[in-house]
Scaffold this motif. Structure first.
Motif, short mmCIF file in Angstrom:
data_model
loop_
_atom_site.label_atom_id
_atom_site.label_comp_id
_atom_site.label_asym_id
_atom_site.label_seq_id
_atom_site.Cartn_x
_atom_site.Cartn_y
_atom_site.Cartn_z
N TRP A 86 1.36 -1.04 0.13
CA TRP A 86 0.36 0.05 0.11
C TRP A 86 0.67 0.79 -0.04
N VAL A 87 0.93 1.88 -0.94
CA VAL A 87 1.26 3.28 -1.39
C VAL A 87 0.76 4.67 -0.68
N GLU A 88 1.24 5.35 0.21
CA GLU A 88 0.56 6.24 0.36
C GLU A 88 1.27 7.76 -0.65
N LYS A 89 0.34 8.05 -1.28
CA LYS A 89 1.07 9.33 -2.61
C LYS A 89 0.41 10.88 -2.04
N THR A 90 -0.19 10.77 -0.81
CA THR A 90 -0.55 11.81 -0.38
C THR A 90 0.51 12.47 0.90
N ILE A 91 1.61 11.70 0.63
CA ILE A 91 2.60 11.96 2.51
C ILE A 91 3.26 13.23 2.24
N ALA A 92 3.48 13.92 2.79
CA ALA A 92 3.92 15.32 3.13
C ALA A 92 5.42 14.82 2.87
N GLN A 93 6.37 16.03 1.97
CA GLN A 93 7.35 15.31 2.25
C GLN A 93 8.28 16.79 3.37
N ARG A 94 8.86 15.53 4.83
CA ARG A 94 9.60 16.23 5.80
C ARG A 94 10.69 16.79 5.89
N LEU A 95 10.72 17.99 5.79
CA LEU A 95 12.78 18.74 5.66
C LEU A 95 13.09 18.96 7.21
N PRO A 96 14.35 18.65 7.09
CA PRO A 96 15.19 17.99 7.76
C PRO A 96 14.67 19.90 8.73
N GLU A 97 15.55 19.95 9.85
CA GLU A 97 15.62 20.82 11.04
C GLU A 97 16.86 21.70 10.41
N VAL A 98 15.96 23.00 11.02
CA VAL A 98 17.67 24.24 10.53
C VAL A 98 17.36 25.10 11.94
N ALA B 255 19.64 27.89 13.76
CA ALA B 255 20.88 29.07 14.01
C ALA B 255 21.60 28.65 13.95
N ASP B 256 22.54 27.76 14.05
CA ASP B 256 24.07 27.58 13.92
C ASP B 256 23.87 26.79 12.99
N ASP B 257 23.20 26.08 12.64
CA ASP B 257 23.10 25.47 10.99
C ASP B 257 23.40 26.37 10.33
N LEU B 258 22.55 27.49 10.45
CA LEU B 258 22.52 28.86 8.59
C LEU B 258 23.71 28.96 9.03
N LYS B 259 24.72 29.28 10.70
CA LYS B 259 25.34 30.28 10.40
C LYS B 259 26.63 29.38 9.91
N ASN B 260 27.61 27.93 10.41
CA ASN B 260 28.08 27.44 9.73
C ASN B 260 27.57 27.44 8.05
N ALA B 261 27.00 27.38 7.31
CA ALA B 261 25.92 27.46 6.37
C ALA B 261 27.38 28.61 5.58
N TRP B 262 26.96 30.19 6.23
CA TRP B 262 27.52 30.89 5.71
C TRP B 262 28.15 31.18 5.93
N THR B 263 28.95 30.89 7.29
CA THR B 263 31.04 31.18 7.46
C THR B 263 31.59 30.22 6.22
N THR B 264 31.19 28.86 5.26
CA THR B 264 31.42 28.63 4.92
C THR B 264 31.01 29.30 3.71
N ILE B 265 30.76 29.58 3.18
CA ILE B 265 30.05 30.40 1.57
C ILE B 265 31.26 31.44 1.87
N LEU B 266 30.97 32.48 2.61
CA LEU B 266 31.81 33.88 2.69
C LEU B 266 33.74 33.31 2.49
N ARG B 267 33.69 31.18 2.82
CA ARG B 267 35.40 31.01 2.89
C ARG B 267 35.42 31.00 1.26
N GLN B 268 34.64 30.01 0.65
CA GLN B 268 34.38 30.10 -0.77
C GLN B 268 34.35 31.35 -1.20
#
Length: 127
Positions: A14-26, A28-41
């Motif tokens: 049985w396949v449920e086609k209406t299942i909502a896609q769960r996104l990972p929790e983000v 402030a630290d994750d955003l800070k680390n991502a921003w630091t990586t972008i600046l470094r690059q």
């Protein structure tokens, strides 16, 4: 040929086609680390601009003579340099002092080894 229920079983899923896609929790630290990586690059790929700066030894010679006249003609060697002016300016200023000494317009004296060096206006005598 394989025969159903003898060689294999039928499976129903049985396949449920209406299942909502769960996104990972983000957080402030994750955003800070991502921003630091972008600046470094971004810093790795930035270009720098090299500009030519015209520095005149003769102009610095005039500045040195004015500084010595304004201070009474006797100044400690280190006080003649502004460390905030940049390496290029310091080198040109030092060359200007050497040129003035060569032309016998100023004298550099030291009382003993490792003592402070003093700069003074020459009295005009050529040795």
């Amino acid at each position: 040929m394989p025969q159903a229920e003898r060689d294999f079983d039928w499976v129903q899923v049985w396949v449920e086609k209406t299942i909502a896609q769960r996104l990972p929790e983000v957080n402030a630290d994750d955003l800070k680390n991502a921003w630091t990586t972008i600046l470094r690059q971004a810093k790795l790929h930035t270009h720098h601009l090299i500009q030519r700066e015209e520095l005149s030894v003769r102009e610095h010679m005039g500045l040195i003579l004015r500084q010595l006249r304004d201070s009474g003609g006797f100044v400690e060697f280190i006080a003649m340099f502004d460390p905030l002016s940049g390496v290029q300016v310091l080198v040109v200023h030092f060359l200007a002092m050497l040129e003035l000494a060569r032309e016998h317009l100023l004298e550099m004296t030291q009382a003993e080894a490792f003592a402070p060096i003093y700069v003074r206006l020459a009295d005009g005598r050529v040795e």
